[in-house]
Design a protein around this motif. Structure first.
Motif, mmCIF file in Angstrom:
data_model
loop_
_atom_site.group_PDB
_atom_site.id
_atom_site.type_symbol
_atom_site.label_atom_id
_atom_site.label_comp_id
_atom_site.label_asym_id
_atom_site.label_seq_id
_atom_site.Cartn_x
_atom_site.Cartn_y
_atom_site.Cartn_z
ATOM 1 N N VAL A 47 12.916 -26.704 38.688
ATOM 2 C CA VAL A 47 13.854 -27.775 38.365
ATOM 3 C C VAL A 47 13.670 -28.917 39.355
ATOM 4 C CG1 VAL A 47 15.560 -26.197 37.354
ATOM 5 C CG2 VAL A 47 15.735 -26.833 39.768
ATOM 6 N N HIS A 65 18.072 -21.304 36.691
ATOM 7 C CA HIS A 65 17.587 -22.403 35.860
ATOM 8 C C HIS A 65 18.714 -22.969 34.993
ATOM 9 C CE1 HIS A 65 15.257 -24.213 32.473
ATOM 10 N NE2 HIS A 65 14.516 -24.647 33.483
ATOM 11 N N GLY A 95 23.407 -30.957 36.734
ATOM 12 C CA GLY A 95 22.749 -32.209 37.101
ATOM 13 C C GLY A 95 21.274 -32.143 37.388
ATOM 14 N N GLY A 96 20.672 -30.951 37.288
ATOM 15 C CA GLY A 96 19.233 -30.836 37.501
ATOM 16 C C GLY A 96 18.453 -31.144 36.238
ATOM 17 N N ARG A 97 17.174 -31.362 36.407
ATOM 18 C CA ARG A 97 16.271 -31.596 35.274
ATOM 19 C C ARG A 97 15.238 -30.476 35.216
ATOM 20 N NH1 ARG A 97 13.293 -36.526 36.446
ATOM 21 N NH2 ARG A 97 13.997 -36.291 38.578
ATOM 22 N N ASP A 98 14.897 -30.085 34.016
ATOM 23 C CA ASP A 98 13.904 -29.032 33.814
ATOM 24 C C ASP A 98 12.530 -29.501 34.272
ATOM 25 O OD1 ASP A 98 12.782 -26.609 32.784
ATOM 26 O OD2 ASP A 98 12.107 -27.737 31.042
ATOM 27 N N ASN A 99 11.835 -28.609 34.971
ATOM 28 C CA ASN A 99 10.464 -28.895 35.382
ATOM 29 C C ASN A 99 9.584 -27.668 35.149
ATOM 30 O OD1 ASN A 99 8.589 -30.749 36.387
ATOM 31 N ND2 ASN A 99 8.770 -29.983 38.460
ATOM 32 N N LEU A 104 20.414 -26.792 35.406
ATOM 33 C CA LEU A 104 20.442 -27.781 34.325
ATOM 34 C C LEU A 104 21.867 -28.176 33.974
ATOM 35 C CD1 LEU A 104 17.602 -26.545 31.949
ATOM 36 C CD2 LEU A 104 17.474 -28.097 33.907
ATOM 37 N N HIS A 124 11.943 -31.146 44.194
ATOM 38 C CA HIS A 124 11.413 -30.116 43.291
ATOM 39 C C HIS A 124 11.758 -28.746 43.868
ATOM 40 C CE1 HIS A 124 8.536 -32.680 40.808
ATOM 41 N NE2 HIS A 124 9.247 -33.515 41.544
ATOM 42 N N ASP A 174 16.172 -31.469 41.420
ATOM 43 C CA ASP A 174 17.585 -31.655 41.745
ATOM 44 C C ASP A 174 17.998 -33.112 41.532
ATOM 45 O OD1 ASP A 174 17.045 -33.220 44.051
ATOM 46 O OD2 ASP A 174 17.800 -31.716 45.446
ATOM 47 N N PRO A 175 19.277 -33.426 41.636
ATOM 48 C CA PRO A 175 19.733 -34.799 41.377
ATOM 49 C C PRO A 175 19.129 -35.859 42.290
ATOM 50 C CG PRO A 175 21.582 -33.289 41.234
ATOM 51 C CD PRO A 175 20.407 -32.500 41.773
#
Length: 124
Positions: free
Chosen positions: A109, A80, A87-91, A84, A116, A111-112
């Motif tokens: 997460v 995790h 370039g990933g976003r928290d999910n 982050l 998911h 990805d760019p």
């Protein structure tokens, strides 16, 4: 049942930056690559996940996510954090998900490219 899964990515270099870092925390490494694609798996093995350069790539629709096996809870945490940082976003932060099972520990997460991705271990 599955031999491997391929994801289309718009920018292969950006995707490799993300997956090289995040998957390493789960024990997976690049096992092959060329200018149009890259494959990841266990060291010395074949690919289980392939990234394919597709300029018009779009992630699958609602309900689809890719769950990757983690060797332990610490690896889920590291996955995790690395995702982050690259370039990933928290999910969904690392933690127990009792609605999936008493020992289900996962992080989520995006990805760019919008795929998911989950890292999970389901044992004490």
């Amino acid at each position: 049942m599955l031999h491997h899964l391929s994801l289309g990515v718009a920018d292969l270099d950006r995707a490799r930056h993300f997956y090289d870092a995040a998957l390493l925390e789960l024990g997976f490494v690049p096992v092959w690559s060329h200018e149009e694609a890259a494959g990841y798996g266990e060291p010395g093995g074949g690919d289980r996940l392939a990234l394919m350069r597709e300029p018009d790539a779009a992630p699958p629709g609602p309900g689809f996510h890719l769950a990757l096996a983690a060797p332990n809870r610490e690896a889920v945490d590291r996955f995790h954090a690395a995702a982050l940082a690259h370039g990933g976003r928290d999910n969904g932060a690392p933690g127990l998900r009792p609605h999936y099972g008493a020992h289900y520990y996962a992080a989520f997460v995006i990805d760019p490219d919008g795929h998911h991705i989950e890292a999970v271990i389901n044992r004490p």
